[in-house]
Design a protein around this motif. Structure first.
Motif, PDB file in Angstrom:
ATOM      1  N   ARG A 263       0.843  -1.196   0.000  1.00  0.00           N
ATOM      2  CA  ARG A 263       0.000   0.000   0.000  1.00  0.00           C
ATOM      3  C   ARG A 263       0.872   1.238   0.000  1.00  0.00           C
ATOM      4  O   ARG A 263       1.729   1.403   0.860  1.00  0.00           O
ATOM      5  N   LEU A 264       0.664   2.118  -1.000  1.00  0.00           N
ATOM      6  CA  LEU A 264       1.366   3.396  -1.035  1.00  0.00           C
ATOM      7  C   LEU A 264       0.434   4.480  -0.501  1.00  0.00           C
ATOM      8  O   LEU A 264      -0.779   4.434  -0.733  1.00  0.00           O
ATOM      9  N   LEU A 265       1.027   5.432   0.201  1.00  0.00           N
ATOM     10  CA  LEU A 265       0.238   6.541   0.738  1.00  0.00           C
ATOM     11  C   LEU A 265      -0.271   7.451  -0.391  1.00  0.00           C
ATOM     12  O   LEU A 265      -1.373   7.981  -0.345  1.00  0.00           O
ATOM     13  N   GLU A 266       0.544   7.608  -1.441  1.00  0.00           N
ATOM     14  CA  GLU A 266       0.202   8.533  -2.524  1.00  0.00           C
ATOM     15  C   GLU A 266      -1.079   8.112  -3.248  1.00  0.00           C
ATOM     16  O   GLU A 266      -1.392   6.929  -3.355  1.00  0.00           O
ATOM     17  N   THR A 267      -1.774   9.097  -3.780  1.00  0.00           N
ATOM     18  CA  THR A 267      -2.976   8.832  -4.583  1.00  0.00           C
ATOM     19  C   THR A 267      -2.540   8.341  -5.972  1.00  0.00           C
ATOM     20  O   THR A 267      -1.382   8.532  -6.368  1.00  0.00           O
TER      21      THR A 267
ATOM     22  N   GLU B 286      -0.880  11.001  -7.878  1.00  0.00           N
ATOM     23  CA  GLU B 286       0.468  11.314  -7.373  1.00  0.00           C
ATOM     24  C   GLU B 286       1.467  10.227  -7.754  1.00  0.00           C
ATOM     25  O   GLU B 286       2.634  10.509  -8.047  1.00  0.00           O
TER      26      GLU B 286
ATOM     27  N   ASP C  52      -8.458   0.658  -8.395  1.00  0.00           N
ATOM     28  CA  ASP C  52      -8.312   1.987  -7.789  1.00  0.00           C
ATOM     29  C   ASP C  52      -9.631   2.471  -7.195  1.00  0.00           C
ATOM     30  O   ASP C  52      -9.653   3.319  -6.313  1.00  0.00           O
TER      31      ASP C  52
ATOM     32  N   LYS D 208      -3.312   0.963  -8.452  1.00  0.00           N
ATOM     33  CA  LYS D 208      -3.396   1.039  -6.998  1.00  0.00           C
ATOM     34  C   LYS D 208      -4.384  -0.029  -6.535  1.00  0.00           C
ATOM     35  O   LYS D 208      -5.571   0.222  -6.367  1.00  0.00           O
TER      36      LYS D 208
ATOM     37  N   SER E  36      -6.573  -0.057  -2.942  1.00  0.00           N
ATOM     38  CA  SER E  36      -7.847   0.638  -2.689  1.00  0.00           C
ATOM     39  C   SER E  36      -9.005  -0.342  -2.577  1.00  0.00           C
ATOM     40  O   SER E  36      -9.926  -0.145  -1.789  1.00  0.00           O
TER      41      SER E  36
END
Lengths: 155, 393
Positions: free
Chosen positions: B24-28, B31, B64, B120, B123
């Motif tokens: 999991r990445l914090l960025e959207t 981003e 996503d 992503k 999500s």
């Protein structure tokens, strides 16, 4: 082949029913979004600022929407904005007339690139484009755009 | 370049960039697209404003959790006020994006293209990102059985093992190699020093698939800068040329395929080889990144690509041919098994790896022998599409 008449009961045709959804999505806010939401939780509407080209903008992001440099700073603004356009919702998604209409508006702020969409609470007969508004925060804030209950006209 | 088609502009890759690959990445998503794009542009010596088209790719919107996510994340790649489109062939997308970028630049429709792939998966959190794959099956005859993605891999793997006389031990060597290769990859999520024993002892999820036979769920983004020859000459002395592209689709019905051999991939590879003037891929391809979401798929795909005789990829692996210091290094990046599997971004990561290998810029991952021609491949839709790109220095 098609059915000429509307089939009122699916019992008459072979069919399969399943749900096609994820139960819950978890959307991360990103590093700048996280700080922006923390400010909202503290009752403050901030904007992101690009240190390269100086653009101050909403909604906040890790990159500048103008020059695409990295953004690391948030800046406080008064919160006073103006209505760029608005709409009045009389019927809900289910097609029922609502007891009270809801106004939604694109709200912009002087000198800020972009803006936000939010509710405005006022008499639909009195609202106009260009009207000045400010945010009204909820008492219980969670770090969400909904921490702003609505915008209200500045008298 | 020997080519069987008319091309207005030769196409070069001059920059590549990746985000970290993580559970999991914090960025959207926007981003993430921005980070990968910025890195690729930095290597190319360009800025967002220099780009005239943005070609992107991503797997189902359902990961996503944003419908029309191409239009959403492409903002981070500067994909507005410019020509932009998204391509999507499931897991094959990562290699299909530079294919689409190639046709835009080769045709002369644009000269400086930014190629972006983003995924992503985290999500789609509840119950699990894999739940998205519940809905890729035929609704009439398969969906009611409740299949998941591992089922189909398990059936294909078992068929391949049976037909080719390949053992679980042979297959596990791929996972061991790729996870070890990934120890040298700065973006890697699943790098590890493991043994064949570890793979065999990990849980049997769906026989014959064990946990360590599989790549992880990941967030990540990747980007390339693809330009016409005249632009490439202005920006670099070391362009990497696109020598061939190929793609092919098999039947949606897995019942109608010979699961032991990926015919769709042979057809895609033949298209790319013809364009690149390659007659003997085993001799003429110096390094390759075949798609490896499962360890047996590396072997399966090597055979489809003609990089090993049919049913012989396991033997080459045992002999060490596919190691970084071997005669035909396979997945020197660490592949999906080691670096991670943010679907579309994972495929584009492979193209980026071949780009860096051919430039001699792969650092500790650089293969031992000199390399001139490399290949990257991805695979997807309902396990029925093959996408291939051949690069040359």
């Amino acid at each position: 082949m098609s059915y000429m008449r509307r089939i009122s009961s699916l019992d008459k045709i072979y069919h399969f029913k399943t749900e096609m959804e994820i139960n819950a999505y978890h959307y991360t806010a990103g590093p700048i979004g996280t700080r922006w939401l923390e400010a909202l939780k503290n009752g403050e509407l901030k904007v992101a600022k690009c240190n390269k080209c100086g653009t101050r903008f909403l909604p906040p992001k890790l990159y500048c929407p103008k020059c695409f440099s990295e953004v690391s700073e948030l800046e406080s603004i008064s919160g006073e904005g103006y209505i760029d356009t608005y709409s009045v919702i009389y019927y809900n998604d289910s097609g029922e007339r609502m007891s009270e209409p809801v106004i939604i508006a694109l709200i912009r702020f002087e000198g800020i690139y972009g803006g936000i969409i939010h509710r405005v609470k006022t008499d639909p007969k009195k609202i106009r484009i260009g009207m000045r508004v400010k945010p009204v925060f909820r008492r219980d804030k969670k770090g969400s755009i909904d921490d702003i209950e609505y915008f209200q006209p500045i008298e | 370049m020997k080519t069987n088609i008319h091309v207005k502009n030769r196409v070069a890759i001059i920059g590549a960039g990746l985000t970290l690959f993580r559970r999991r990445l914090l960025e959207t998503p926007q981003e993430m697209a921005w980070i990968a794009s910025k890195k690729a542009l930095e290597q190319a010596g360009m800025d967002f404003k220099d780009i005239d088209c943005v070609i992107s790719g991503s797997a189902p919107d359902a990961f996503d959790g944003v419908h029309m996510k191409g239009e959403y994340y492409s903002e981070g790649a500067g994909g507005f006020g410019k020509l932009h489109f998204r391509v999507f062939v499931g897991g094959g997308t990562g290699v299909f994006v530079p294919i689409a970028g190639w046709w835009m630049v080769a045709s002369g429709l644009c000269k400086k293209a930014l190629i972006v792939a983003e995924e992503k998966m985290s999500s789609a959190a509840d119950p699990h990102p894999q739940a998205v794959f519940r809905h890729i099956w035929d609704p009439l005859i398969e969906k009611m059985l409740g299949p998941n993605l591992i089922w189909i891999f398990a059936l294909e793997m078992h068929r391949y093992m049976h037909k080719c006389g390949v053992s679980k031990e042979d297959i596990a060597l791929v996972s061991v190699k790729n996870k070890a290769n990934a120890l040298d990859h700065p973006c890697a999520q699943a790098a590890a020093k493991i043994s064949v024993e570890d793979v065999l002892k990990s849980e049997v999820l769906v026989y014959p698939v064990n946990r360590l036979d599989i790549s992880p769920v990941s967030d990540g983004a990747a980007a390339l800068v693809m330009v016409s020859e005249d632009v490439a000459r202005r920006y670099t002395d070391n362009p990497i040329w696109v020598a061939g592209i190929g793609f092919n689709l098999d039947s949606y019905s897995w019942t109608n395929r010979e699961l032991a051999y990926p015919l769709y991939l042979k057809k895609a590879a033949d298209m790319a080889y013809k364009m690149a003037g390659i007659e003997n891929p085993m001799k003429q391809i110096d390094v390759a990144e075949p798609y490896d979401p499962f360890d047996y798929k590396e072997l399966h795909h090597m055979e489809g690509l003609g990089l090993a005789p049919r049913c012989k990829a396991a033997e080459l692996t045992k002999e060490g041919v596919t190691q970084r210091d071997g005669d035909l290094p396979i997945n020197p990046s660490g592949g999906l098994l080691g670096v991670g599997n943010p679907i579309a971004a994972a495929g584009l990561m492979k193209v980026a790896e071949i780009f860096w290998q051919l430039r001699g810029e792969a650092g500790r991952r650089q293969v031992k022998k000199p390399v001139y021609t490399g290949l990257a491949q991805a695979w997807g839709d309902l396990m029925q599409v093959g996408t291939v790109i051949i690069l040359r220095r």
